[in-house]
Design an enzyme around this catalytic site. Structure first.
Site, PDB file in Angstrom:
ATOM      1  N   ASP A 145      89.556 -39.543 -95.305  1.00  0.00           N
ATOM      2  CA  ASP A 145      88.575 -40.105 -94.368  1.00  0.00           C
ATOM      3  C   ASP A 145      87.155 -39.714 -94.771  1.00  0.00           C
ATOM      4  O   ASP A 145      86.188 -40.341 -94.327  1.00  0.00           O
ATOM      5  CB  ASP A 145      88.806 -39.526 -92.963  1.00  0.00           C
ATOM      6  N   GLN A 154      93.965 -39.925 -86.728  1.00  0.00           N
ATOM      7  CA  GLN A 154      93.226 -41.010 -86.095  1.00  0.00           C
ATOM      8  C   GLN A 154      92.384 -40.479 -84.933  1.00  0.00           C
ATOM      9  O   GLN A 154      92.875 -39.736 -84.079  1.00  0.00           O
ATOM     10  CB  GLN A 154      94.208 -42.090 -85.613  1.00  0.00           C
ATOM     11  N   LYS A 176      96.709 -49.964 -91.124  1.00  0.00           N
ATOM     12  CA  LYS A 176      96.587 -49.063 -92.284  1.00  0.00           C
ATOM     13  C   LYS A 176      97.948 -48.906 -92.967  1.00  0.00           C
ATOM     14  O   LYS A 176      98.062 -48.939 -94.196  1.00  0.00           O
ATOM     15  CB  LYS A 176      96.049 -47.695 -91.839  1.00  0.00           C
TER      16      LYS A 176
HETATM   17  N1  GUN Z   1      88.770 -43.977 -85.603  1.00  0.00           N
HETATM   18  C1  GUN Z   1      87.959 -45.045 -85.821  1.00  0.00           C
HETATM   19  N2  GUN Z   1      87.695 -45.164 -87.136  1.00  0.00           N
HETATM   20  C2  GUN Z   1      88.343 -44.164 -87.759  1.00  0.00           C
HETATM   21  C3  GUN Z   1      88.465 -43.782 -89.117  1.00  0.00           C
HETATM   22  O1  GUN Z   1      87.885 -44.370 -90.042  1.00  0.00           O
HETATM   23  N3  GUN Z   1      89.244 -42.690 -89.360  1.00  0.00           N
HETATM   24  C4  GUN Z   1      89.848 -41.994 -88.372  1.00  0.00           C
HETATM   25  N4  GUN Z   1      90.581 -40.930 -88.714  1.00  0.00           N
HETATM   26  N5  GUN Z   1      89.762 -42.330 -87.104  1.00  0.00           N
HETATM   27  C5  GUN Z   1      89.022 -43.418 -86.807  1.00  0.00           C
END
Ligand code: GUN
Length: 284
Positions: free
Chosen positions: A120, A97, A53
């Protein structure tokens, strides 16, 4: 029938290209989009996702900050970090995350993020607005899948979409977004009886359960569109999806590979949501 392979990397790059001029405008105005990523603990998969990311942000000119906290971080300490980011004008998107260590309530943390910085799309306000309309952020994976289908010129309205998986991150919001696009939606899950009966009705199958190769050629009808959200490992440690790609590719009309399908779209939509958030902040 031999399926068209839907190339998520290519579609993701096309969308990122479109974002570049919007990001450039924001940079010229002295307010580049900013994303804060909070990583708690030492989950290896999370570390990999987070670094992907961040790399994508850097490539596009989005300012990004990584906040790494130890495994034993308390909920109160994490909430303090989130509150500080809520008040930080350089930051337009906050991503904590998941999963979080057991001592921290994910719901409490998600609800502490200001909805207008929740890129998100997990905050209940954004989920509610996704249902009822209004300004919202949509969860990146299902949003990316909608963009992917649209990019391929696939008409969603009136189609029967069958989703396998009911997670808050993918399955449930996927159902809502497809419904918003006028699909007829069925959501299947671990307790669904006779899964293949349902998936065989589908014009569009979306597999998001995390079970390696669950969806075989016997689960789909001729000409179905098959979208694979799975990120599993085979016995040799190689990345593979929830769909038996080799078995389905001669029966489907279009199919996403793993890797190179949905994954790159998820990151692209995070970049899109962060850019959108910075634009909205500038309008205020
Ligand atoms: N863990 C797995 N996928 C995601 C996501 O799209 N966002 C977040 N914050 N955590 C994740």
């Amino acid at each position: 029938m031999t399926a068209e392979i839907i190339d998520g990397r290519k579609i993701g790059l096309d969308i990122r290209e479109e974002l570049k001029s919007r990001i450039e405008k924001l940079r010229e105005s002295g307010q580049p989009p900013g994303l804060a990523v909070v990583l708690v603990g030492h989950n290896q998969a999370s570390k990999t996702y987070v670094s992907m990311k961040q790399k994508a942000c850097t490539e596009l000119g989005i300012y990004s900050e990584l906040i790494e906290l130890p495994e034993e971080t308390t909920e109160a300490a994490l909430l303090e970090v989130v509150n500080a980011l809520n008040e930080n004008d350089r930051i337009h998107g906050i991503l904590v995350q998941l999963p979080l260590p057991d001592q921290i309530s994910e719901a409490a943390v998600i609800e502490a993020i200001k909805p207008e910085k929740d890129v998100d799309g997990f905050h209940p306000v954004n989920i509610g607005r996704m249902q009822t309309g209004g300004e919202a952020f949509y969860p990146c994976t299902p949003y990316g899948i909608i963009k992917m289908l649209e990019h391929k010129g696939i008409n969603i309205a009136g189609k029967h979409a069958v989703i396998v998986g009911r997670s808050n991150i993918v399955g449930k919001p996927m159902g809502q977004l497809l419904l918003n696009k006028h699909a007829t939606v069925t959501i299947c899950h671990s307790r669904t009886e006779n899964l293949a009966y349902h998936t065989k009705q589908a014009d569009i199958v979306i597999a998001a359960v995390g079970i390696r190769h669950l969806i075989t050629a016997d689960h789909i009808k001729d000409g179905a569109i098959v979208i694979d959200v799975g990120m599993n490992r085979d016995d040799a440690g190689k990345l593979c999806g929830d769909v038996d790609f080799e078995g389905c590719k001669d029966k489907a009309s279009a199919i996403t590979p793993v890797p190179g399908g949905v994954g790159p779209m998820t990151i692209t939509m995070l970049l899109a949501n962060t850019t959108e958030s910075a634009e909205r902040a500038r309008m205020k």
